[in-house]
Design an enzyme around this catalytic site. Structure first.
Site, PDB file in Angstrom:
ATOM      1  N   GLU A 159      -3.272  -0.823  -3.084  1.00  0.00           N
ATOM      2  CA  GLU A 159      -2.442   0.318  -3.755  1.00  0.00           C
ATOM      3  C   GLU A 159      -1.624   1.155  -2.839  1.00  0.00           C
ATOM      4  O   GLU A 159      -1.631   2.501  -2.845  1.00  0.00           O
ATOM      5  CB  GLU A 159      -3.131   1.046  -4.528  1.00  0.00           C
ATOM      6  CG  GLU A 159      -3.919   0.344  -5.849  1.00  0.00           C
ATOM      7  CD  GLU A 159      -4.644   0.975  -6.632  1.00  0.00           C
ATOM      8  OE1 GLU A 159      -4.607   2.275  -6.577  1.00  0.00           O
ATOM      9  OE2 GLU A 159      -5.544   0.211  -7.197  1.00  0.00           O
ATOM     10  N   GLU A 274      -7.694  -8.194 -11.171  1.00  0.00           N
ATOM     11  CA  GLU A 274      -8.295  -7.267 -11.816  1.00  0.00           C
ATOM     12  C   GLU A 274      -7.829  -7.098 -13.412  1.00  0.00           C
ATOM     13  O   GLU A 274      -7.647  -6.190 -14.023  1.00  0.00           O
ATOM     14  CB  GLU A 274      -7.950  -5.627 -11.488  1.00  0.00           C
ATOM     15  CG  GLU A 274      -8.529  -5.564 -10.014  1.00  0.00           C
ATOM     16  CD  GLU A 274      -8.403  -4.275  -9.308  1.00  0.00           C
ATOM     17  OE1 GLU A 274      -8.100  -3.299 -10.090  1.00  0.00           O
ATOM     18  OE2 GLU A 274      -8.180  -4.196  -7.927  1.00  0.00           O
TER      19      GLU A 274
END
Ligand code: G3I
Length: 370
Positions: A159, A274
């Site tokens: 991220e 995810e």
């Protein structure tokens, strides 16, 4: 096919400290056509899920894990803040339990994640720029060395893209970026490569999947970061796409496939890392909500698995029981009613849901990998 009682007995052997099955705990009946990893492996893919040491004490959940998963990822135990709460005082006991479980059951392990702005130890902010760079290098080296040869893919950086931070390169203004500069990215990949020559090295991110202006900007940032890493000669081999899907947001298969093709053209493989579905925008009734979530998962995975560079599908947990979405830390997860999130393949009682069937169908329909 072993019976449920035998499976529970074997399970107790496989998981030290695993409580014996409680009366009434559901051990999922064998899935017609096989579990999700068997279906994935038949196409040269892998299927797995995130779990934690806390979840390993639940026999019904672990039975489903053994039935469906060929790989596992630690939900939090392998993150910097958990591994090194005080400088130099590293603790790997919890993560080692997950590695032991994976080894006992012939599962692969995804390493998640070496560097993430949300899981840096507090003491990092006491350090100078030079101290920060040294601490980062030491952490990446020590962590990859610790499980050298045991991790198939490492999420080296997680991220690092945030267009809203206003940088022309769309990078997130993290502590590491502010202290070290953008070079922290290739440095991390080089250190990880030196510590384990065989692990595949990934950049992992979220929010790229939908046909929205926000996702399009994030895709531009991710592509720019990957191109920058390649130009810097960094050994990045995998893009991890978290795929926290948002029911109610548009998904355009052609737009998504074009992005995946751009990533593959850089010579990278791709892993869904995810997968889950935030259904906050949907009505409370479980039936229609589950059906809509499953439809989105099927459309997403059909488009995703058409890309030959896609090699794995990982869900962020197996059961709604432990989904992070239920913690409601993000405003977009908080429903206006009291209905509980239902983002994953199994419900609280470990019954398979339409999402499970959607994943199974997408894996069965996927073109085989060379
Ligand atoms: O730290 C305690 C530990 O000391 C305690 O013994 C243990 C037992 O319950 O719990 C630990 O608590 C929390 C842990 O989740 C277990 O619930 C941690 O404090 C908390 O930070 C941790 O949150 C995780 C979060 O990442 C931060 O690591 C979530 O479970 C996990 O779902 C979430 O996952 C992230 C991915 O890594 C990156 N993508 C987004 C995703 C969701 O935020």
């Amino acid at each position: 096919m072993i019976g449920a009682a035998t499976r529970r007995g074997l399970l107790a052997l496989a998981i030290p400290g695993c409580a014996t099955a409680q009366p009434g705990m559901v051990t999922p009946p064998a899935a017609p056509g096989g579990g999700l990893h068997a279906r994935a492996a038949a196409k040269g893919l892998a299927f797995g899920a995130a779990t934690s040491t806390r979840q390993m004490a639940e026999p019904d959940l672990m039975a489903a894990f053994l039935a469906d998963c060929g790989l596992l990822v630690a939900e939090y135990e392998m993150k910097w803040a958990e591994l090194e709460p005080q400088p130099g005082n590293r603790r790997t006991r919890r993560a080692d339990q997950l590695f032991d479980f994976a080894r006992r059951n012939g599962m692969a392990v995804r390493g998640h994640t070496l560097l993430w702005h949300e899981s840096e130890p507090r003491w990092l902010s006491d350090l100078s720029a030079r101290g920060t760079a040294a601490a980062m290098a030491q952490h990446v080296d020590a962590t990859v060395l610790c499980w050298r040869g045991q991790v198939t893919t490492w999420d080296v950086v997680n991220e690092a893209v945030a267009p809203e931070d206003g940088r022309p390169d769309f990078l997130r203004r993290t502590w590491l970026l502010n202290r070290i500069g953008p070079d922290y990215l290739p440095q991390a990949f080089h250190i990880a490569r030196a510590a384990d020559p065989n692990a595949r090295l990934a950049y992992n991110d979220f929010g790229c999947e939908h046909a929205t202006a926000w996702s399009r900007r994030r895709r531009l940032g991710v592509l720019g970061l990957l191109r920058g890493l390649r130009q810097a000669g960094a050994p990045v081999q995998v893009l991890g796409m978290q795929a926290h899907l948002q029911a109610g947001q548009p998904f355009e298969a052609s737009e998504w496939r074009a992005f995946l093709a751009d990533v593959a053209a850089l010579g990278l493989t791709i892993e869904v890392t995810e997968l889950d579905v935030n259904c906050r925008a949907l009505p409370a009734a479980a039936g229609p909500r589950d059906a809509a979530a499953a439809d989105l998962v099927r459309r997403f995975l059909d488009a995703t698995l058409e890309e030959p560079a896609v090699r794995a599908v990982v869900t962020w947990g197996l059961t709604d029981r432990h989904s992070w979405i239920r913690e409601g830390r993000l405003p977009e997860h908080r429903r206006r009613d009291t209905a509980r999130a239902r983002p994953l393949p199994y419900d609280d009682a470990m019954r398979r849901k339409p999402i499970w069937a959607a994943i199974a169908a997408a894996l069965d329909a996927a073109p085989p990998r060379g």
